[in-house]
Motif scaffolding. Structure first.
Motif, PDB file in Angstrom:
ATOM      1  N   LEU A 118     -12.671  -6.132  22.259  1.00  0.00           N
ATOM      2  CA  LEU A 118     -13.682  -5.122  21.946  1.00  0.00           C
ATOM      3  C   LEU A 118     -13.901  -5.003  20.439  1.00  0.00           C
ATOM      4  N   LEU A 119     -12.809  -4.981  19.685  1.00  0.00           N
ATOM      5  CA  LEU A 119     -12.921  -4.888  18.230  1.00  0.00           C
ATOM      6  C   LEU A 119     -13.621  -6.117  17.650  1.00  0.00           C
ATOM      7  N   LYS A 120     -13.335  -7.295  18.209  1.00  0.00           N
ATOM      8  CA  LYS A 120     -13.976  -8.524  17.744  1.00  0.00           C
ATOM      9  C   LYS A 120     -15.473  -8.489  18.006  1.00  0.00           C
ATOM     10  N   VAL A 121     -15.870  -8.053  19.206  1.00  0.00           N
ATOM     11  CA  VAL A 121     -17.289  -7.962  19.544  1.00  0.00           C
ATOM     12  C   VAL A 121     -17.987  -6.953  18.632  1.00  0.00           C
ATOM     13  N   LEU A 122     -17.320  -5.822  18.368  1.00  0.00           N
ATOM     14  CA  LEU A 122     -17.894  -4.820  17.464  1.00  0.00           C
ATOM     15  C   LEU A 122     -18.044  -5.385  16.050  1.00  0.00           C
ATOM     16  N   SER A 123     -17.099  -6.240  15.640  1.00  0.00           N
ATOM     17  CA  SER A 123     -17.210  -6.850  14.301  1.00  0.00           C
ATOM     18  C   SER A 123     -18.417  -7.780  14.235  1.00  0.00           C
ATOM     19  N   THR A 124     -18.707  -8.508  15.326  1.00  0.00           N
ATOM     20  CA  THR A 124     -19.896  -9.375  15.315  1.00  0.00           C
ATOM     21  C   THR A 124     -21.164  -8.537  15.233  1.00  0.00           C
ATOM     22  N   MET A 125     -21.164  -7.365  15.874  1.00  0.00           N
ATOM     23  CA  MET A 125     -22.319  -6.468  15.783  1.00  0.00           C
ATOM     24  C   MET A 125     -22.505  -5.969  14.352  1.00  0.00           C
ATOM     25  N   ALA A 126     -21.385  -5.600  13.703  1.00  0.00           N
ATOM     26  CA  ALA A 126     -21.462  -5.102  12.324  1.00  0.00           C
ATOM     27  C   ALA A 126     -21.984  -6.186  11.384  1.00  0.00           C
ATOM     28  N   PHE A 127     -21.478  -7.409  11.526  1.00  0.00           N
ATOM     29  CA  PHE A 127     -21.928  -8.495  10.652  1.00  0.00           C
ATOM     30  C   PHE A 127     -23.388  -8.861  10.925  1.00  0.00           C
ATOM     31  N   THR A 128     -23.822  -8.781  12.179  1.00  0.00           N
ATOM     32  CA  THR A 128     -25.223  -9.065  12.483  1.00  0.00           C
ATOM     33  C   THR A 128     -26.128  -7.991  11.898  1.00  0.00           C
ATOM     34  N   CYS A 129     -25.690  -6.727  11.965  1.00  0.00           N
ATOM     35  CA  CYS A 129     -26.453  -5.645  11.326  1.00  0.00           C
ATOM     36  C   CYS A 129     -26.547  -5.880   9.822  1.00  0.00           C
ATOM     37  N   MET A 130     -25.427  -6.325   9.223  1.00  0.00           N
ATOM     38  CA  MET A 130     -25.436  -6.643   7.797  1.00  0.00           C
ATOM     39  C   MET A 130     -26.442  -7.749   7.501  1.00  0.00           C
ATOM     40  N   SER A 131     -26.426  -8.813   8.315  1.00  0.00           N
ATOM     41  CA  SER A 131     -27.342  -9.931   8.103  1.00  0.00           C
ATOM     42  C   SER A 131     -28.796  -9.491   8.238  1.00  0.00           C
ATOM     43  N   THR A 132     -29.048  -8.620   9.205  1.00  0.00           N
ATOM     44  CA  THR A 132     -30.406  -8.097   9.398  1.00  0.00           C
ATOM     45  C   THR A 132     -30.871  -7.341   8.157  1.00  0.00           C
ATOM     46  N   LEU A 133     -29.992  -6.498   7.622  1.00  0.00           N
ATOM     47  CA  LEU A 133     -30.339  -5.716   6.436  1.00  0.00           C
ATOM     48  C   LEU A 133     -30.478  -6.605   5.198  1.00  0.00           C
ATOM     49  N   VAL A 134     -29.690  -7.676   5.132  1.00  0.00           N
ATOM     50  CA  VAL A 134     -29.829  -8.634   4.029  1.00  0.00           C
ATOM     51  C   VAL A 134     -31.210  -9.267   4.064  1.00  0.00           C
ATOM     52  N   ARG A 135     -31.665  -9.612   5.272  1.00  0.00           N
ATOM     53  CA  ARG A 135     -33.001 -10.216   5.392  1.00  0.00           C
ATOM     54  C   ARG A 135     -34.083  -9.221   4.995  1.00  0.00           C
ATOM     55  N   VAL A 136     -33.893  -7.953   5.376  1.00  0.00           N
ATOM     56  CA  VAL A 136     -34.861  -6.914   5.008  1.00  0.00           C
ATOM     57  C   VAL A 136     -34.879  -6.715   3.493  1.00  0.00           C
ATOM     58  N   ALA A 137     -33.681  -6.558   2.905  1.00  0.00           N
ATOM     59  CA  ALA A 137     -33.595  -6.300   1.466  1.00  0.00           C
ATOM     60  C   ALA A 137     -34.052  -7.498   0.646  1.00  0.00           C
ATOM     61  N   GLY A 138     -33.726  -8.709   1.136  1.00  0.00           N
ATOM     62  CA  GLY A 138     -34.017  -9.919   0.371  1.00  0.00           C
ATOM     63  C   GLY A 138     -35.477 -10.214   0.176  1.00  0.00           C
ATOM     64  N   LYS A 139     -36.353  -9.521   0.916  1.00  0.00           N
ATOM     65  CA  LYS A 139     -37.789  -9.722   0.735  1.00  0.00           C
ATOM     66  C   LYS A 139     -38.277  -9.145  -0.599  1.00  0.00           C
ATOM     67  N   GLU A 140     -37.560  -8.129  -1.101  1.00  0.00           N
ATOM     68  CA  GLU A 140     -38.005  -7.464  -2.330  1.00  0.00           C
ATOM     69  C   GLU A 140     -36.925  -7.419  -3.406  1.00  0.00           C
ATOM     70  N   VAL A 141     -35.667  -7.559  -3.028  1.00  0.00           N
ATOM     71  CA  VAL A 141     -34.556  -7.445  -3.972  1.00  0.00           C
ATOM     72  C   VAL A 141     -33.978  -8.836  -4.224  1.00  0.00           C
ATOM     73  N   PRO A 142     -33.710  -9.211  -5.482  1.00  0.00           N
ATOM     74  CA  PRO A 142     -33.118 -10.521  -5.778  1.00  0.00           C
ATOM     75  C   PRO A 142     -31.796 -10.723  -5.035  1.00  0.00           C
ATOM     76  N   VAL A 143     -31.538 -11.958  -4.618  1.00  0.00           N
ATOM     77  CA  VAL A 143     -30.342 -12.246  -3.817  1.00  0.00           C
ATOM     78  C   VAL A 143     -29.069 -11.895  -4.582  1.00  0.00           C
ATOM     79  N   GLY A 144     -29.051 -12.158  -5.893  1.00  0.00           N
ATOM     80  CA  GLY A 144     -27.871 -11.821  -6.687  1.00  0.00           C
ATOM     81  C   GLY A 144     -27.546 -10.338  -6.619  1.00  0.00           C
ATOM     82  N   GLN A 145     -28.555  -9.501  -6.630  1.00  0.00           N
ATOM     83  CA  GLN A 145     -28.367  -8.058  -6.538  1.00  0.00           C
ATOM     84  C   GLN A 145     -27.874  -7.663  -5.139  1.00  0.00           C
TER      85      GLN A 145
END
Length: 319
Positions: free
Chosen positions: A12-39
């Motif tokens: 269960l904890l492992k599956v929840l970790s994959t959800m957290a990392f996928t949420c992070m990746s989703t937000l990275v894609r959202v932010a990366g449209k306007e914010v430099p990748v280094g930031q």
């Protein structure tokens, strides 16, 4: 806690970790449209320290984070990992979520030949065969993006993104090998903390470099919602790391590791709901091949681990 309950908790904890990392990746894609990748890398690493220190305080391991034996090894792991994070985030901004997730699955396959070459681990024909088949799957995933002229001209965003995502996977594999070396002398707290700190510092250098290097995006002063997204990138990344660490405390690696592939399910669902992306036939076919090969490699590692344990038991003198 009964063995079965511990196993279920670990999964269960492992599956929840994959959800957290996928949420992070989703937000990275959202932010990366306007914010430099280094930031974005800076915020991912810096804000991840908050949940990390909460976990360390809860386990009374804060001082362990500062006990470092081999500084040079940590620096090497940090540079490789930060490079991989930067490349992976570029891939996320240019590719559909499912595509970048599928390409990242190449990393565990690359660890096998690297472990043989760098660590001297013995790899038999079964794992070599699985790795070879897995790389066929990677080629299938990359096939629509293998336009050399477009990559050279930087004219096709998805082709360039695929190459960055693959670079991120290669760096992740090298970083895994480096971590295998570190665990023999360093605590988990020190490995995670120093990595986050080094990524934070290295990402910070992209701020002044943007004024010197043409084409490198300059940092911006984020608006309210951009700031919220950047903060969440770090928090979800740190939370994913905590859940991942806790999962391996409850069950064996061989049982937990295959559930990493749940991230593809989340990537397809979130990719469709948020970005209206659907995975191509290439991604589905190649991803299936890579996942099957990865699970076989994990199963084979488990079998070899059991064999080595039996051999040690037989060779141990009885008192």
């Amino acid at each position: 806690m009964p063995v079965l309950s511990r196993a279920v908790t670990g999964i269960l904890l492992k599956v929840l970790s994959t959800m957290a990392f996928t949420c992070m990746s989703t937000l990275v894609r959202v932010a990366g449209k306007e914010v430099p990748v280094g930031q974005v890398v800076f915020c991912r690493s810096f804000f991840a320290l908050l949940p990390l220190f909460i976990m360390l305080a809860w386990r009374d391991e804060i001082m362990d984070a500062f006990r470092v034996t081999s500084v040079s090894s940590h620096i090497k792991r940090g540079v490789i990992g930060a490079t991989g994070m930067f490349a992976g985030f570029v891939g996320l901004t240019l590719l559909p979520l499912a595509d970048s997730t599928a390409i990242s699955y190449a990393a565990p396959l690359m660890v096998v030949p690297l472990a043989a070459l760098i660590l001297g681990e013995k790899v038999r024909v079964y794992r070599w065969s699985a790795v070879a088949i897995g790389f066929v799957g990677v080629v299938v995933i990359l096939w629509p993006h293998l336009d050399v002229h477009a990559i050279r001209a930087m004219s096709d965003g998805q082709s360039v993104g695929a190459m960055f995502a693959l670079t991120g996977a290669v760096c992740a594999a090298f970083a895994t090998i480096q971590v295998r070396k570190l665990v023999s002398t360093e605590t988990t707290a020190a490995i995670v903390f120093t990595f986050m700190m080094l990524c934070t510092v290295l990402a910070l250098f992209t701020w002044p470099l943007a004024y010197l290097v043409p084409g490198m995006g300059r940092w911006i002063v984020p608006g309210f919602w951009q700031a919220v997204v950047l903060l969440a990138v770090g928090v979800f990344g740190g939370l994913g790391q905590i859940l991942l660490t806790m999962s391996y405390r409850h069950a064996d690696t061989s049982l937990i590791a295959p559930f990493e592939y749940f991230s593809m399910i989340w990537a397809i669902i979130i990719g469709y709901l948020v970005f209206h992306d659907l995975p191509s036939a290439y991604v589905l076919a190649g991803g299936t091949i890579v996942v099957a090969s990865g699970i076989f490699v994990i199963w084979r590692e488990h079998r070899l681990g059991l064999e080595r344990a039996r051999q040690r038991k037989v060779s141990t003198p009885q008192g």
